[in-house]
Design a protein around this motif. Structure first.
Motif, PDB file in Angstrom:
ATOM      1  N   PRO A   9       0.634  -1.229   0.119  1.00  0.00           N
ATOM      2  CA  PRO A   9       0.064  -0.166   0.061  1.00  0.00           C
ATOM      3  C   PRO A   9       0.893   1.332  -0.007  1.00  0.00           C
ATOM      4  CG  PRO A   9      -0.167  -0.864   2.288  1.00  0.00           C
ATOM      5  CD  PRO A   9       0.826  -2.117   1.020  1.00  0.00           C
ATOM      6  N   THR A  10       0.211   2.463  -0.585  1.00  0.00           N
ATOM      7  CA  THR A  10       0.809   3.588  -0.869  1.00  0.00           C
ATOM      8  C   THR A  10       0.723   4.085   0.906  1.00  0.00           C
ATOM      9  OG1 THR A  10      -1.029   4.776  -1.515  1.00  0.00           O
ATOM     10  CG2 THR A  10       0.605   3.746  -3.069  1.00  0.00           C
ATOM     11  N   PRO A  11       1.350   5.262   1.135  1.00  0.00           N
ATOM     12  CA  PRO A  11       1.377   6.011   2.252  1.00  0.00           C
ATOM     13  C   PRO A  11      -0.369   6.302   2.500  1.00  0.00           C
ATOM     14  CG  PRO A  11       3.355   6.600   1.497  1.00  0.00           C
ATOM     15  CD  PRO A  11       2.788   5.663   0.513  1.00  0.00           C
ATOM     16  N   GLU A  12      -0.682   7.129   1.363  1.00  0.00           N
ATOM     17  CA  GLU A  12      -1.847   7.561   1.161  1.00  0.00           C
ATOM     18  C   GLU A  12      -3.090   6.634   1.464  1.00  0.00           C
ATOM     19  OE1 GLU A  12       0.025   8.085  -1.215  1.00  0.00           O
ATOM     20  OE2 GLU A  12       0.695   9.922  -0.966  1.00  0.00           O
ATOM     21  N   GLU A  13      -2.897   5.290   1.047  1.00  0.00           N
ATOM     22  CA  GLU A  13      -3.822   4.315   1.379  1.00  0.00           C
ATOM     23  C   GLU A  13      -3.754   3.840   2.805  1.00  0.00           C
ATOM     24  OE1 GLU A  13      -3.850   2.069  -3.041  1.00  0.00           O
ATOM     25  OE2 GLU A  13      -2.228   1.341  -1.435  1.00  0.00           O
ATOM     26  N   LEU A  14      -2.632   3.734   3.447  1.00  0.00           N
ATOM     27  CA  LEU A  14      -2.649   3.677   4.760  1.00  0.00           C
ATOM     28  C   LEU A  14      -3.271   4.721   5.823  1.00  0.00           C
ATOM     29  CD1 LEU A  14       1.172   2.245   5.025  1.00  0.00           C
ATOM     30  CD2 LEU A  14      -0.888   0.929   5.396  1.00  0.00           C
ATOM     31  N   ALA A  15      -2.831   5.790   5.178  1.00  0.00           N
ATOM     32  CA  ALA A  15      -3.418   6.945   6.064  1.00  0.00           C
ATOM     33  C   ALA A  15      -4.951   6.821   5.743  1.00  0.00           C
ATOM     34  CB  ALA A  15      -3.057   8.163   5.387  1.00  0.00           C
ATOM     35  N   ALA A  16      -5.682   6.476   4.640  1.00  0.00           N
ATOM     36  CA  ALA A  16      -7.007   6.202   4.648  1.00  0.00           C
ATOM     37  C   ALA A  16      -7.567   5.094   5.514  1.00  0.00           C
ATOM     38  CB  ALA A  16      -7.364   5.993   3.043  1.00  0.00           C
ATOM     39  N   ALA A  17      -6.867   4.015   5.330  1.00  0.00           N
ATOM     40  CA  ALA A  17      -7.424   2.833   6.299  1.00  0.00           C
ATOM     41  C   ALA A  17      -7.265   3.307   7.783  1.00  0.00           C
ATOM     42  CB  ALA A  17      -6.354   1.566   5.944  1.00  0.00           C
ATOM     43  N   LEU A  18      -6.206   3.918   8.220  1.00  0.00           N
ATOM     44  CA  LEU A  18      -6.077   4.350   9.675  1.00  0.00           C
ATOM     45  C   LEU A  18      -7.142   5.331  10.119  1.00  0.00           C
ATOM     46  CD1 LEU A  18      -4.471   4.041  12.201  1.00  0.00           C
ATOM     47  CD2 LEU A  18      -3.113   6.200  11.292  1.00  0.00           C
ATOM     48  N   ALA A  19      -7.568   6.151   9.315  1.00  0.00           N
ATOM     49  CA  ALA A  19      -8.760   7.054   9.168  1.00  0.00           C
ATOM     50  C   ALA A  19     -10.030   6.382   9.509  1.00  0.00           C
ATOM     51  CB  ALA A  19      -8.612   8.127   8.159  1.00  0.00           C
ATOM     52  N   VAL A  20     -10.072   5.478   8.930  1.00  0.00           N
ATOM     53  CA  VAL A  20     -11.253   4.699   8.791  1.00  0.00           C
ATOM     54  C   VAL A  20     -11.306   3.860  10.463  1.00  0.00           C
ATOM     55  CG1 VAL A  20     -12.857   2.648   7.971  1.00  0.00           C
ATOM     56  CG2 VAL A  20     -11.761   4.342   6.393  1.00  0.00           C
ATOM     57  N   VAL A  21     -10.318   3.040  10.665  1.00  0.00           N
ATOM     58  CA  VAL A  21     -10.081   2.591  12.021  1.00  0.00           C
ATOM     59  C   VAL A  21     -10.237   3.551  13.041  1.00  0.00           C
ATOM     60  CG1 VAL A  21      -8.711   1.361  13.299  1.00  0.00           C
ATOM     61  CG2 VAL A  21      -8.738   0.820  11.316  1.00  0.00           C
ATOM     62  N   ARG A  22      -9.887   4.541  12.994  1.00  0.00           N
ATOM     63  CA  ARG A  22     -10.009   5.979  13.980  1.00  0.00           C
ATOM     64  C   ARG A  22     -11.529   6.381  14.103  1.00  0.00           C
ATOM     65  NH1 ARG A  22      -4.982   9.772  14.332  1.00  0.00           N
ATOM     66  NH2 ARG A  22      -3.293   8.163  15.140  1.00  0.00           N
ATOM     67  N   ALA A  23     -12.027   6.373  12.877  1.00  0.00           N
ATOM     68  CA  ALA A  23     -13.554   6.891  13.144  1.00  0.00           C
ATOM     69  C   ALA A  23     -14.326   5.858  13.619  1.00  0.00           C
ATOM     70  CB  ALA A  23     -13.877   7.305  11.588  1.00  0.00           C
ATOM     71  N   ARG A  24     -14.180   4.574  13.303  1.00  0.00           N
ATOM     72  CA  ARG A  24     -15.115   3.274  13.835  1.00  0.00           C
ATOM     73  C   ARG A  24     -14.835   3.453  15.406  1.00  0.00           C
ATOM     74  NH1 ARG A  24     -18.302   0.027  10.883  1.00  0.00           N
ATOM     75  NH2 ARG A  24     -18.124  -1.118  12.788  1.00  0.00           N
TER      76      ARG A  24
END
Length: 68
Positions: A9-24
């Motif tokens: 994954p690119t750093p942007e994809e990891l950031a998006a995944a982390l944002a989803v996990v934090r939001a949940r």
């Protein structure tokens, strides 16, 4: 800790995944401890029993799933 098992994954994809996990996680912590969750309300059998059961009538055969 988040671990990538497959892929690159690119750093942007990891950031998006982390944002989803934090939001949940934030949404889960914001719910009061005794409040029913939507899943609990959906699986509650009393919601089905609250509606009246339809009774067959003279034209009930017209409401079947058979093609006309």
């Amino acid at each position: 800790m988040i671990k990538v098992v497959r892929g690159n994954p690119t750093p942007e994809e990891l950031a998006a995944a982390l944002a989803v996990v934090r939001a949940r996680a934030a949404a889960a912590s914001a719910v009061p401890s005794g409040a029913p969750t939507p899943r609990d309300a959906w699986s509650d059998p009393s919601r089905i029993a609250a509606r009246p059961v339809p009774r067959p009538g003279p034209a009930s055969w017209t409401r079947t799933y058979w093609p006309s």
